[in-house]
Design a protein around this motif. Structure first.
Motif, PDB file in Angstrom:
ATOM      1  N   SER A   1       0.556  -1.282  -0.506  1.00  0.00           N
ATOM      2  CA  SER A   1      -0.226  -0.267  -0.262  1.00  0.00           C
ATOM      3  C   SER A   1       1.313   1.162   0.132  1.00  0.00           C
ATOM      4  O   SER A   1       2.003   1.390   0.237  1.00  0.00           O
ATOM      5  CB  SER A   1      -1.126  -0.042   1.216  1.00  0.00           C
ATOM      6  OG  SER A   1      -1.554  -1.015   1.194  1.00  0.00           O
ATOM      7  N   ARG A   2       0.532   2.678  -1.205  1.00  0.00           N
ATOM      8  CA  ARG A   2       0.886   3.745  -0.602  1.00  0.00           C
ATOM      9  C   ARG A   2       0.155   4.422   0.142  1.00  0.00           C
ATOM     10  O   ARG A   2       0.317   5.600   0.485  1.00  0.00           O
ATOM     11  CB  ARG A   2       0.925   4.044  -2.050  1.00  0.00           C
ATOM     12  CG  ARG A   2       2.021   3.193  -3.381  1.00  0.00           C
ATOM     13  CD  ARG A   2       2.001   4.171  -4.527  1.00  0.00           C
ATOM     14  NE  ARG A   2       2.094   5.614  -3.850  1.00  0.00           N
ATOM     15  CZ  ARG A   2       2.002   6.159  -4.420  1.00  0.00           C
ATOM     16  NH1 ARG A   2       0.954   6.749  -4.815  1.00  0.00           N
ATOM     17  NH2 ARG A   2       2.915   7.672  -4.304  1.00  0.00           N
ATOM     18  N   THR A   3      -0.720   4.138   0.673  1.00  0.00           N
ATOM     19  CA  THR A   3      -1.856   4.978   1.087  1.00  0.00           C
ATOM     20  C   THR A   3      -2.154   4.272   2.741  1.00  0.00           C
ATOM     21  O   THR A   3      -1.230   3.979   3.408  1.00  0.00           O
ATOM     22  CB  THR A   3      -3.057   4.436   1.366  1.00  0.00           C
ATOM     23  OG1 THR A   3      -4.167   3.797   1.341  1.00  0.00           O
ATOM     24  CG2 THR A   3      -3.398   4.966  -0.492  1.00  0.00           C
ATOM     25  N   ALA A   4      -2.538   5.225   3.485  1.00  0.00           N
ATOM     26  CA  ALA A   4      -2.738   5.113   5.806  1.00  0.00           C
ATOM     27  C   ALA A   4      -3.620   3.386   5.483  1.00  0.00           C
ATOM     28  O   ALA A   4      -4.643   3.772   4.941  1.00  0.00           O
ATOM     29  CB  ALA A   4      -2.747   6.126   6.340  1.00  0.00           C
ATOM     30  N   VAL A   5      -2.710   3.420   6.517  1.00  0.00           N
ATOM     31  CA  VAL A   5      -4.733   1.995   7.053  1.00  0.00           C
ATOM     32  C   VAL A   5      -4.874   2.695   8.066  1.00  0.00           C
ATOM     33  O   VAL A   5      -5.685   2.728   8.478  1.00  0.00           O
ATOM     34  CB  VAL A   5      -3.251   0.901   8.167  1.00  0.00           C
ATOM     35  CG1 VAL A   5      -3.657   0.706   8.921  1.00  0.00           C
ATOM     36  CG2 VAL A   5      -2.643   0.223   6.829  1.00  0.00           C
ATOM     37  N   LEU A   6      -4.610   3.640   9.220  1.00  0.00           N
ATOM     38  CA  LEU A   6      -5.170   4.279   9.406  1.00  0.00           C
ATOM     39  C   LEU A   6      -4.715   5.914   9.887  1.00  0.00           C
ATOM     40  O   LEU A   6      -3.084   6.165   9.751  1.00  0.00           O
ATOM     41  CB  LEU A   6      -5.449   3.957  11.118  1.00  0.00           C
ATOM     42  CG  LEU A   6      -3.843   4.139  11.842  1.00  0.00           C
ATOM     43  CD1 LEU A   6      -3.509   5.577  12.897  1.00  0.00           C
ATOM     44  CD2 LEU A   6      -3.395   2.730  12.732  1.00  0.00           C
ATOM     45  N   GLY A   7      -5.534   7.245  10.469  1.00  0.00           N
ATOM     46  CA  GLY A   7      -4.900   8.407  10.917  1.00  0.00           C
ATOM     47  C   GLY A   7      -5.216   8.778  12.205  1.00  0.00           C
ATOM     48  O   GLY A   7      -5.650   7.770  13.100  1.00  0.00           O
TER      49      GLY A   7
END
Length: 168
Positions: free
Chosen positions: A76-82
């Motif tokens: 993934s290039r995107t966040a699992v969480l913020g």
């Protein structure tokens, strides 16, 4: 089932006791080195660049002190969480997250007090299309983790003891 976790338990002691079994690969590392956690796992699987399953986590947490193990983000290039998800997890009783994906809002997540072991950070938000699932088992960093396994994590790494082997 509630386990009494001794305060002297560390990842190095856990790794030594297990003769290296259950040690998560070092690319999943502490984003903040001040935290030491030991608690029962709740596992989540996510799809690449997607975190839809994270919405279902708060309702699945059955006890305070839960360590959330999120797998599926290795590419993934995107966040699992913020920070928004982190706030919900803390309210539900999650004390730490171990993930093979990146997170975002890392400074805000740290200020909230959520301990995180992750592959890294990114500013990119995830899609919310699925698939994903909460519960069961996942593989992360070369280790299979089941709900209820004991996760020990600190600045040196993450170790998973299968609950049937944990004698603390």
């Amino acid at each position: 089932m509630s386990l009494a976790i001794p305060d002297w338990l560390s990842s190095t002691v856990a790794a030594d006791a297990a003769k290296g079994a259950g040690v998560v690969a070092p690319d999943v590392h502490a984003l903040s080195t001040q935290h030491t956690v030991a608690g029962p796992a709740l596992v989540v699987s996510v799809a690449r660049d997607d975190n839809l399953a994270m919405r279902d986590v708060p309702a699945a947490v059955t006890q305070p002190g839960t360590v959330l193990v999120v797998a599926g983000g290795t590419e993934s290039r995107t966040a699992v969480l913020g920070d928004l998800v982190a706030r919900e997890l803390l309210t539900a009783g999650v004390v730490a997250v171990v993930t093979d994906g990146p997170i975002r809002d890392s400074q805000a997540v740290a200020e909230l007090g959520l301990a995180v072991w992750a592959r890294g950070v990114t500013p990119i938000a995830s899609s919310k299309n699925g698939p994903g699932a909460v519960g069961g088992h996942v593989e992360i960093g070369g280790v299979t983790v089941h709900d209820g396994d004991l996760v020990i994590a600190d600045a040196d790494g993450v170790v998973v003891w299968q609950i049937g082997r944990a004698h603390v």
